[in-house]
Write a protein that holds these residues in place. Structure first.
Motif, short mmCIF file in Angstrom:
data_model
loop_
_atom_site.label_atom_id
_atom_site.label_comp_id
_atom_site.label_asym_id
_atom_site.label_seq_id
_atom_site.Cartn_x
_atom_site.Cartn_y
_atom_site.Cartn_z
N UNK A 191 0.02 -57.11 -40.58
CA UNK A 191 -0.44 -55.84 -41.15
C UNK A 191 0.26 -54.67 -40.47
N UNK A 192 0.40 -54.74 -39.17
CA UNK A 192 1.07 -53.65 -38.44
C UNK A 192 2.54 -53.59 -38.82
N UNK A 193 3.17 -54.75 -38.99
CA UNK A 193 4.58 -54.78 -39.36
C UNK A 193 4.79 -54.10 -40.72
N UNK A 194 3.96 -54.44 -41.70
CA UNK A 194 4.13 -53.86 -43.03
C UNK A 194 3.76 -52.38 -43.06
N UNK A 195 2.75 -52.00 -42.27
CA UNK A 195 2.31 -50.60 -42.26
C UNK A 195 3.34 -49.68 -41.62
N UNK A 196 4.14 -50.22 -40.71
CA UNK A 196 5.12 -49.39 -39.99
C UNK A 196 6.55 -49.72 -40.40
N UNK A 197 6.72 -50.30 -41.56
CA UNK A 197 8.04 -50.73 -42.01
C UNK A 197 8.96 -49.53 -42.22
N UNK A 244 7.23 -63.46 -48.34
CA UNK A 244 6.51 -63.82 -47.13
C UNK A 244 7.41 -64.54 -46.13
N UNK A 245 8.28 -65.39 -46.63
CA UNK A 245 9.20 -66.09 -45.73
C UNK A 245 10.12 -65.11 -45.01
N UNK A 246 10.63 -64.12 -45.75
CA UNK A 246 11.49 -63.12 -45.12
C UNK A 246 10.73 -62.30 -44.08
N UNK A 247 9.48 -61.96 -44.39
CA UNK A 247 8.66 -61.21 -43.42
C UNK A 247 8.46 -62.02 -42.15
N UNK A 248 8.16 -63.29 -42.29
CA UNK A 248 7.96 -64.13 -41.10
C UNK A 248 9.24 -64.22 -40.26
N UNK A 249 10.37 -64.32 -40.92
CA UNK A 249 11.63 -64.39 -40.18
C UNK A 249 11.89 -63.10 -39.40
N UNK A 250 11.68 -61.98 -40.05
CA UNK A 250 11.92 -60.70 -39.38
C UNK A 250 10.93 -60.49 -38.24
#
Length: 434
Positions: free
Chosen positions: A37-43, A21-27
């Motif tokens: 949700x959009x970020x993970x769905x379109x990764x 989760x920390x890495x996702x927030x940084x990116x």
């Protein structure tokens, strides 16, 4: 699918939910995305790679754990004395190239000709691969007391930075990739020496077994594998046997038929006389395909700042106990295979000073002794007492994480691994600041 699951599926890295989760927030912050949700769905594959880079801590330095290089050089010299074909070496994961370049320098220092060895270096991280190819290093890459090798093999590149010389660079072929995606059938028995140190403790149990099987497939039956301290138990449970090179954490395949080289020579001994090499049952390829895949990501090259001997790795004959009669003596006794005496020495320390730093180390050694005796339950109890007295005991945390995985407690294993990772990162940050 969660970010944690995506990362594990793509790389094999068993990170905690908090780390993912920390890495996702940084990116998301870097690219201006506000909808998780959009970020993970379109990764995309590119964005996933960027996400993984944030979880990779490529920490290494030249000649880290020097006994491993001494053991590898000793083996290569023995192998060349029996078979003149070039020795093939793999560094996986290679971080920024510190490990493979150190091996090349060690072989040059030992008088091994450039034509007599070749090194492949592979890492998942594109940043690591770029740094390895550049071959330029700052002061943190040079941490040993003896830096004379830097004068021999590097040139100044300005601002306290040094560039590896071309003859060393020419011995190392660098590629990006993932061990878990490699077609190991293309490398069957190809490598004589494999460095794979401090990677497996970040995998879950099935991924660890898969990684070891792949490494075993790529290692020649007479080959040597150099592991990290806390990984030796995992390898011994998956078909490897420790070799008696003190502090090197070297292993060979235990199912291999009568190795000709792996146990021939101890560091410092003269090479055996040259004889005609036996013909292999299956010829190895002259040149492997260029590695398109490399190790699952290296969260870091975790290793303790002070190496503690594992009782399973016996030292050469003639080793003597430390003269202090305390914890040093207990370690030396365990090193020599005098397990009953080592346990008695540890119990004496606990009786005399049950809450001291030496007591924490005594509990750790007792845990190692019980593990060797296949008493896993009691080993776990000793290691838990160790971290109760010394919460930042890195090796005890690593071994408890491995036990948790074996018992199916993946959440517990991830928590213990995260604690070990934080301890290492803090100790490394302190070294850099000092």
């Amino acid at each position: 699918m969660s970010a944690q699951a995506m990362i594990r599926q793509a790389t094999g890295l068993n990170v905690s939910r908090a780390e993912a989760d920390r890495a996702v927030r940084q990116r998301m912050g870097r690219i201006g995305e506000v909808n998780r949700d959009h970020y993970l769905a379109t990764l995309s594959p590119h964005e996933l790679a960027e996400l993984v880079e944030l979880l990779v801590v490529p920490e290494s330095w030249m000649f880290r754990d020097p006994e491993a290089f001494k053991a590898a050089v000793s083996y290569v010299q023995a192998r060349l004395a029996y078979d003149p074909r070039p020795a093939r070496i793999l560094s996986l994961p290679c971080a920024g190239g510190e490990e493979p370049y150190s091996m090349a320098m060690a072989l040059f220092d030992a008088g091994v000709a450039p034509a007599s060895f070749a090194i492949d270096a592979i890492d998942l991280s594109s940043a690591c691969v770029a740094r390895a190819r550049a071959g330029v290093y700052g002061r943190n890459a040079f941490r040993s007391n003896d830096l004379t090798f830097r004068d021999r093999y590097f040139t100044m590149a300005g601002d306290d930075r040094y560039r590896i010389n071309d003859p060393v660079r020419a011995q190392v072929r660098i590629a990006q990739g993932n061990l878990l995606a490699m077609d190991t059938s293309l490398y069957a028995g190809y490598y004589d020496v494999i460095f794979c140190r401090n990677l497996l403790i970040y995998f879950d149990k099935p991924t660890t077994a898969d990684a070891i099987a792949r490494l075993s497939a790529m290692l020649d039956d007479d080959g040597v594998l150099l592991a990290g301290y806390a990984e030796v138990p995992s390898f011994t449970r998956q078909g490897f046997t420790p070799l008696p090179h003190r502090y090197a954490f070297a292993l060979k395949k235990d199912r291999a038929p009568a190795p000709r080289y792996a146990s021939l020579q101890q560091p410092g001994e003269p090479a055996p006389p040259r004889v005609q090499a036996e013909r292999r049952t299956a010829p190895r390829p002259a040149v492997p395909p260029h590695p398109a895949a490399a190790p699952a990501p290296r969260p870091h090259r975790a290793a303790a700042t002070t190496r503690r001997p594992a009782p399973a790795l016996q030292p050469p004959p003639g080793a003597t106990p430390a003269p202090d009669g305390g914890i040093g003596n207990a370690r030396a006794l365990a090193d020599r295979g005098q397990l009953t005496q080592a346990a008695a020495a540890c119990q004496a320390i606990l009786a005399a000073a049950p809450h001291s730093p030496a007591a924490a180390e005594a509990y750790f050694i007792l845990g190692m002794l019980r593990e060797q005796a296949h008493d896993v339950k009691e080993a776990e109890q000793f290691w838990r007492r160790c971290i109760y007295l010394q919460p930042d005991h890195y090796e005890a945390l690593c071994h408890l994480a491995l036990l948790a995985e074996q018992q199916g407690d993946m959440d517990g294993a991830a928590t213990l691994k995260a604690r070990a990772r934080r301890i290492y990162q803090r100790s490394n940050a302190a070294r850099i600041e000092s």
